[in-house]
Design a protein around this motif. Structure first.
Motif, PDB file in Angstrom:
ATOM      1  N   LEU A  38       0.847  -1.201   0.000  1.00  0.00           N
ATOM      2  CA  LEU A  38       0.000   0.000   0.000  1.00  0.00           C
ATOM      3  C   LEU A  38       0.878   1.246   0.000  1.00  0.00           C
ATOM      4  N   ASP A  39       0.730   2.054  -1.052  1.00  0.00           N
ATOM      5  CA  ASP A  39       1.423   3.341  -1.103  1.00  0.00           C
ATOM      6  C   ASP A  39       0.399   4.436  -0.852  1.00  0.00           C
ATOM      7  N   VAL A  40       0.486   5.066   0.310  1.00  0.00           N
ATOM      8  CA  VAL A  40      -0.492   6.083   0.706  1.00  0.00           C
ATOM      9  C   VAL A  40       0.004   7.473   0.288  1.00  0.00           C
ATOM     10  N   ASP A  43      -4.848   7.710  -2.601  1.00  0.00           N
ATOM     11  CA  ASP A  43      -4.677   9.166  -2.485  1.00  0.00           C
ATOM     12  C   ASP A  43      -6.046   9.792  -2.273  1.00  0.00           C
ATOM     13  N   ILE A  44      -6.070  10.883  -1.539  1.00  0.00           N
ATOM     14  CA  ILE A  44      -7.329  11.552  -1.215  1.00  0.00           C
ATOM     15  C   ILE A  44      -7.826  12.383  -2.396  1.00  0.00           C
ATOM     16  N   ASN A  45      -6.929  12.685  -3.318  1.00  0.00           N
ATOM     17  CA  ASN A  45      -7.259  13.568  -4.443  1.00  0.00           C
ATOM     18  C   ASN A  45      -7.446  12.766  -5.742  1.00  0.00           C
ATOM     19  N   MET A  99      -5.177  13.571  -8.831  1.00  0.00           N
ATOM     20  CA  MET A  99      -3.832  12.999  -8.835  1.00  0.00           C
ATOM     21  C   MET A  99      -3.893  11.549  -9.302  1.00  0.00           C
ATOM     22  N   LEU A 100      -4.883  10.811  -8.805  1.00  0.00           N
ATOM     23  CA  LEU A 100      -5.026   9.409  -9.199  1.00  0.00           C
ATOM     24  C   LEU A 100      -5.293   9.278 -10.702  1.00  0.00           C
ATOM     25  N   ASN A 101      -6.098  10.203 -11.237  1.00  0.00           N
ATOM     26  CA  ASN A 101      -6.370  10.152 -12.679  1.00  0.00           C
ATOM     27  C   ASN A 101      -5.102  10.325 -13.493  1.00  0.00           C
ATOM     28  N   GLY A 142      -8.811   7.542  -1.185  1.00  0.00           N
ATOM     29  CA  GLY A 142      -9.023   7.310   0.244  1.00  0.00           C
ATOM     30  C   GLY A 142      -8.138   8.180   1.117  1.00  0.00           C
ATOM     31  N   ASP A 143      -8.499   8.213   2.387  1.00  0.00           N
ATOM     32  CA  ASP A 143      -7.848   9.070   3.373  1.00  0.00           C
ATOM     33  C   ASP A 143      -6.880   8.241   4.224  1.00  0.00           C
TER      34      ASP A 143
END
Ligand code: SAM
Length: 260
Positions: A60-62, A102-104, A107-109, A131-132
């Motif tokens: 898991l890379d948070v 990632d919460i944003n 950024m994930l897109n 996710g947070d």
């Protein structure tokens, strides 16, 4: 204008939106390179080197952002395959799961777009999750590794993020955190302060057109607990074998620990 956003067809609209994200991400990446003189690449390599990724791992890379760390882990796992072709069977390789959280969503897109550019669009080893860090959606004792690079400084309650990291890791699982930290070496500290307070906000304005965000960045680095203090917070979350390594005299530090 006559060329209002409303009038743009759906298909073209998503293309436009895509471009905006690309611009954000590219200025973000350029800023990382300029501010660190390209060093952030080496720091991330070091982080992944310390993780010792393996085929079949659940990682898991948070605060994974655009996938910078995840792609390195992916490459490491798959190059392990290249190096020891006989020893790693295809089945366990394909069980590898690297979750980028990632919460944003923007950024994930961008990360997903990057994956596509690498020919990894529908690759099952890479999973993108919004996710947070403070309230992860993953099961207890489910991960072999947890990384967070330049992310924990941004979370509101560091303790909660650490407790969540501890919860999702399996026994024997590795925790690794790369973060901008504190320089205590005289003279170098003065130069670094000068660079942080004088140069970085100007670079932010010049390159990203965003002085405030980079001013905030510098201030958030100052507020972040020093190496020893952060190490004891990690221990307080339940981790063992807490260690840290300073890079460039403490400009960044990699904290590592194990859940036993
Ligand atoms: N890890 C990437 C890297 O090293 O290039 C991105 C780092 S970027 C400076 C910080 C990231 O943390 C952003 O993508 C942001 O959306 C994310 N973030 C901030 N708060 C978060 C939280 N509470 N949970 C998860 N991600 C968060």
């Amino acid at each position: 204008t006559s060329f209002g956003f409303q009038e743009v067809k759906e298909e073209e609209k998503s293309k436009l939106v895509g471009n905006v994200f690309t611009n954000v991400a590219s200025s973000y990446d350029i800023m990382n390179d300029v501010m660190s003189g390209g060093l952030h690449r080496l720091w991330k390599e070091r982080l992944v080197g310390k993780l010792s990724p393996f085929a079949g791992m659940k990682h898991l890379d948070v605060a994974g952002g655009t996938g910078d760390v995840a792609f390195r882990i992916y490459d490491a796992v798959y190059s392990v395959k290249r190096r020891a072709l006989q020893k790693v069977d295809e089945a366990s390789l394909e069980e590898t799961q690297i979750y980028v959280c990632d919460i944003n969503p923007n950024m994930l897109n961008v990360g997903k777009q990057r994956a596509a550019e690498r020919g990894l669009r529908d690759n099952k080893s890479l999973v993108w999750v919004e996710g947070d860090a403070e309230a992860l959606s993953f099961d207890d004792n489910s991960m072999d590794g947890y990384t967070i690079a330049f992310g924990i400084r941004n979370v509101t309650h560091i303790e909660k993020a650490l407790a969540e990291a501890y919860r999702v890791l399996k026994r024997g699982g590795r925790f690794l955190c790369l973060e901008l930290s504190h320089v205590e070496i005289p003279v170098f500290k003065n130069l670094y302060d000068l660079y942080s307070f004088q140069v970085i906000p100007n670079l932010g304005e010049l390159i990203a057109g965003d002085r405030e965000s980079y001013q905030y960045l510098v201030e958030s680095v100052r507020r972040f607990p020093p190496q020893e203090r952060f190490a004891s917070m990690i221990a307080d979350a339940g981790f063992e074998k807490v260690e840290y390594e300073n890079l460039v005299g403490g400009v960044v530090a990699i904290h590592s620990a194990i859940k036993l």
